[in-house]
Design an enzyme around this catalytic site. Structure first.
Site, PDB file in Angstrom:
ATOM      1  N   HIS B  49       0.839  -1.189   0.000  1.00 14.98           N
ATOM      2  CA  HIS B  49       0.000   0.000   0.000  1.00 14.98           C
ATOM      3  C   HIS B  49       0.882   1.250   0.000  1.00 14.98           C
ATOM      4  O   HIS B  49       2.091   1.173   0.251  1.00 14.98           O
ATOM      5  CB  HIS B  49      -0.922  -0.023   1.225  1.00 14.98           C
ATOM      6  CG  HIS B  49      -2.041  -1.026   1.080  1.00 14.98           C
ATOM      7  ND1 HIS B  49      -3.053  -1.151   2.001  1.00 14.98           N
ATOM      8  CD2 HIS B  49      -2.288  -1.950   0.125  1.00 14.98           C
ATOM      9  CE1 HIS B  49      -3.883  -2.125   1.611  1.00 14.98           C
ATOM     10  NE2 HIS B  49      -3.428  -2.619   0.477  1.00 14.98           N
ATOM     11  N   GLU B  51       1.174   3.810   2.045  1.00 14.40           N
ATOM     12  CA  GLU B  51       1.829   4.193   3.306  1.00 14.40           C
ATOM     13  C   GLU B  51       3.134   3.405   3.473  1.00 14.40           C
ATOM     14  O   GLU B  51       4.158   3.952   3.893  1.00 14.40           O
ATOM     15  CB  GLU B  51       0.912   3.881   4.497  1.00 14.40           C
ATOM     16  CG  GLU B  51      -0.459   4.553   4.457  1.00 14.40           C
ATOM     17  CD  GLU B  51      -1.505   3.706   3.741  1.00 14.40           C
ATOM     18  OE1 GLU B  51      -1.168   3.054   2.723  1.00 14.40           O
ATOM     19  OE2 GLU B  51      -2.659   3.689   4.190  1.00 14.40           O
ATOM     20  N   CYS B  76      -5.496   1.091   6.078  1.00 13.54           N
ATOM     21  CA  CYS B  76      -6.254  -0.129   6.343  1.00 13.54           C
ATOM     22  C   CYS B  76      -5.872  -0.734   7.685  1.00 13.54           C
ATOM     23  O   CYS B  76      -4.773  -0.539   8.205  1.00 13.54           O
ATOM     24  CB  CYS B  76      -6.051  -1.137   5.223  1.00 13.54           C
ATOM     25  SG  CYS B  76      -4.410  -1.866   5.253  1.00 13.54           S
ATOM     26  N   ARG B 182     -11.956   1.599 -21.918  1.00 11.36           N
ATOM     27  CA  ARG B 182     -11.943   0.183 -21.530  1.00 11.36           C
ATOM     28  C   ARG B 182     -11.004  -0.046 -20.352  1.00 11.36           C
ATOM     29  O   ARG B 182     -11.330  -0.757 -19.407  1.00 11.36           O
ATOM     30  CB  ARG B 182     -11.469  -0.690 -22.702  1.00 11.36           C
ATOM     31  CG  ARG B 182     -12.555  -0.994 -23.701  1.00 11.36           C
ATOM     32  CD  ARG B 182     -12.064  -2.011 -24.726  1.00 11.36           C
ATOM     33  NE  ARG B 182     -13.083  -2.253 -25.743  1.00 11.36           N
ATOM     34  CZ  ARG B 182     -12.882  -2.933 -26.852  1.00 11.36           C
ATOM     35  NH1 ARG B 182     -11.686  -3.440 -27.115  1.00 11.36           N
ATOM     36  NH2 ARG B 182     -13.867  -3.122 -27.712  1.00 11.36           N
ATOM     37  N   THR B 194     -23.819  -8.347 -30.955  1.00 14.58           N
ATOM     38  CA  THR B 194     -22.530  -7.649 -31.054  1.00 14.58           C
ATOM     39  C   THR B 194     -21.395  -8.665 -31.111  1.00 14.58           C
ATOM     40  O   THR B 194     -20.447  -8.516 -31.897  1.00 14.58           O
ATOM     41  CB  THR B 194     -22.352  -6.702 -29.844  1.00 14.58           C
ATOM     42  OG1 THR B 194     -23.467  -5.831 -29.782  1.00 14.58           O
ATOM     43  CG2 THR B 194     -21.079  -5.884 -29.959  1.00 14.58           C
ATOM     44  N   LEU B 202     -12.288  -7.394 -27.549  1.00 15.58           N
ATOM     45  CA  LEU B 202     -12.621  -6.747 -26.273  1.00 15.58           C
ATOM     46  C   LEU B 202     -11.416  -6.581 -25.363  1.00 15.58           C
ATOM     47  O   LEU B 202     -11.538  -6.635 -24.140  1.00 15.58           O
ATOM     48  CB  LEU B 202     -13.735  -7.500 -25.530  1.00 15.58           C
ATOM     49  CG  LEU B 202     -15.132  -7.435 -26.111  1.00 15.58           C
ATOM     50  CD1 LEU B 202     -16.112  -8.125 -25.170  1.00 15.58           C
ATOM     51  CD2 LEU B 202     -15.588  -5.984 -26.329  1.00 15.58           C
ATOM     52  N   GLU B 281     -20.769  -2.120 -24.026  1.00 15.06           N
ATOM     53  CA  GLU B 281     -20.378  -1.621 -25.365  1.00 15.06           C
ATOM     54  C   GLU B 281     -21.437  -1.863 -26.437  1.00 15.06           C
ATOM     55  O   GLU B 281     -21.334  -1.334 -27.532  1.00 15.06           O
ATOM     56  CB  GLU B 281     -19.047  -2.266 -25.777  1.00 15.06           C
ATOM     57  CG  GLU B 281     -17.880  -1.813 -24.920  1.00 15.06           C
ATOM     58  CD  GLU B 281     -16.555  -1.784 -25.678  1.00 15.06           C
ATOM     59  OE1 GLU B 281     -16.548  -2.126 -26.877  1.00 15.06           O
ATOM     60  OE2 GLU B 281     -15.549  -1.430 -25.067  1.00 15.06           O
ATOM     61  N   SER B 284     -27.368  -2.179 -29.066  1.00 16.34           N
ATOM     62  CA  SER B 284     -28.275  -1.128 -28.636  1.00 16.34           C
ATOM     63  C   SER B 284     -29.464  -1.659 -27.833  1.00 16.34           C
ATOM     64  O   SER B 284     -29.985  -0.964 -26.974  1.00 16.34           O
ATOM     65  CB  SER B 284     -28.751  -0.317 -29.836  1.00 16.34           C
ATOM     66  OG  SER B 284     -29.413  -1.121 -30.752  1.00 16.34           O
TER      67      SER B 284
END
Lengths: 353, 353
Positions: B49, B51, B76, B182, B194, B202, B281, B284
């Protein structure tokens, strides 16, 4: 100041003419010994041209003797609504005329320059205002009006939420802008569905409008027109383009043209009446007809921050386009909360899609 | 420099974390006697992290004694992929912790602050990053992923010229922008049409992407999937949301979830897997389903300088919306020759249309 500065000055003067109707906007300035003696512009259709307005502003007309006249457009040489400007220029003893652009109108084009030269006036011709008086220039170059399509749509490309009902999409800034757009066109066309569903006045609600655009409605049967429609409430010119002949009389401001109308026939009618610009406000299938006839030059699209989704009526719908139409110069203006996108026909690009 | 400057500095540091995946981006800076001793940020999911990275950059750990730690997010207090930060902070002798935002994750929210206070560390809490780590914050506030819908359309609102054929609408600047979009989402969803018509990979074609978005495909019958589709060429995670059970085995990167899927069921699945952001994406009608379920938070719309007109497939089509969806904050970016418009759901406005 040099010649370039004067040419900018006359363009500013020309821009002040808000009521020139089908006449071009023209500005003129008279200069002698680097002193501006007078500035004038064409103010209103049917009234004095810019050159005459400038000459009339001289302390005395003899001051013009030996002066240079800067003018945005070639001075006219014919009797139109007013006598020819070139005669007055020669009579006043102007020595030199600097012209921004040759008049594209074939009745005067070049004849003004010829007359001046024949009368021993020195003539300098620039070609520096390609975008000024755009529809005037377009009309004489292409022999038809410049056509702009306008619509407001949602971010998902719909113009109506429920078909056969009018949706008000945009807010006041876009509304004011669309009024200005109307004022910049000499005719506005709508189809029968828009006429019946939207029931618009099609007027320009702006101050200082001396000439309203002619309101054109394409309609199947003139005899089915409901005389209580809002369009009749305002007394400016209305043209119905009807397939049928009228059986009754309409008021004096209403003209009826009977034909089996197509986009090309409509343009021919407008051209015959010297209408240089046409705004097609709807509906989407009428706009599609003009697009598929390859007759649209400009798009003005307002985008509202909404999604209609589902079965909402899409913009430009109906007739199939055999070919994709390519646009150029997409420009955006933020008219909060709406957007305005303008674009021009791109004749040079042919991409495969 | 004052506290405000340090809080800006840690935000800049936090922004450098490009591979934090479902972890928030966090920055930390250690300051003593108005001297910056160390700056750190969370670099990569599963690793140190912010820190701890800052502490590890000190010349010697004892320098932290009596220092102030500025950090964008509450440290955390639990064992996740790494041991709790608050223990290390206390051990290092940090005197004061200035926190940009309380962690919205219920596992840690407030517990980090409690631990610090219990160990006599002075704690100051600001709430100054409402838009930073947006999907992380959204997820824990709403208990579902932040949903963005993306599409490219023509100026007349069409996404395809001829139905059931893919139209490439936009050019390289918009393409690069959509790749970045993306990369900012943890999952990408497409529908069956699609998948079949566009046949997309993709994937994110950007450098330095350590974590690819999970690729989700909503499909009727997993057994009808053609294994030669491009999506299988890349080895990152694929989830099929199928109505039927698979009869054959798929490669290791493919997961199959069987249900009668609805938008709400899809979100429940993603929430269970701690996926905080979803990009839809297409197509429609899938997008229309999510909109009519009132589950869409953001729109990203690319507008191409074209008119498809006629019978082109409109954006967001299919399911009827009972109610208009209102948007706010329309923003435009010119990605020549295309435009990009972004907008957010507006829950406050209810206009009548």
């Amino acid at each position: 100041m040099d010649s370039k500065d004067y040419m900018k000055l006359v363009l500013d003067a020309a821009s002040k003419g808000h009521s020139t109707w089908t006449n071009p906007k023209v500005g003129a300035v008279i200069v002698k010994n680097n002193q501006i003696l007078a500035i004038g512009h064409h103010e209103k259709f049917g009234e004095n041209h810019a050159e005459i307005n400038a000459l009339s502003k001289l302390s005395k007309l003899t001051d013009a003797k030996g002066a240079t006249l800067y003018v945005t457009l070639e001075p006219c040489s014919h009797f139109g609504k007013t006598p020819p400007c070139v005669e007055k220029i020669v009579q006043a003893g102007i020595k030199k005329v600097v012209i921004g652009q040759i008049d594209p109108n074939p009745i005067v084009s070049g004849f003004g320059v010829d007359y001046l030269k024949e009368h021993n006036v020195n003539v300098e011709i620039n070609d520096i205002y390609p975008k000024f008086n755009r529809s005037y220039n377009f009309f004489y170059k292409n022999n038809r009006p410049l056509i702009t399509i306008k619509y407001a749509m949602t971010l998902d490309g719909k113009i109506n939420h429920i078909r056969n009902n009018r949706s008000i999409l945009t807010e006041s800034a876009a509304y004011m802008d669309s009024q200005k757009l109307r004022s910049q066109n000499q005719a506005i066309l709508i189809g029968e569905n828009t006429f019946k569903i939207d029931d618009p006045e099609l007027t320009v609600r702006l101050n200082n409008m001396k000439f309203s655009p002619i309101r054109l409605i394409l309609i199947k049967d003139i005899n089915q027109v409901d005389l209580s429609e809002k369009i009749f409430k305002v007394n400016s010119e209305i043209w119905f383009l009807s397939k049928t002949k009228p059986k009754k009389d309409f008021s004096k401001n209403v003209s009826i043209f009977v034909d089996d109308w197509t986009p090309n026939k409509i343009l021919k009618l407008l051209t015959e009446h010297s209408i240089q610009s046409l705004l097609i406000e709807g509906g989407s299938s009428l706009q599609a007809n003009f697009i598929s006839s390859n007759l649209v030059d400009n798009f003005v699209v307002y985008i509202a921050p909404k999604i209609f989704g589902g079965q909402g009526l899409p913009a430009i719908f109906g007739e199939e386009l055999s070919k994709i139409m390519n646009l150029k110069n997409l420009q955006v203006k933020n008219l909060k909360p709406d957007l305005k996108i303008t674009a021009e026909r791109d004749t040079n690009v042919h991409r495969n899609n």
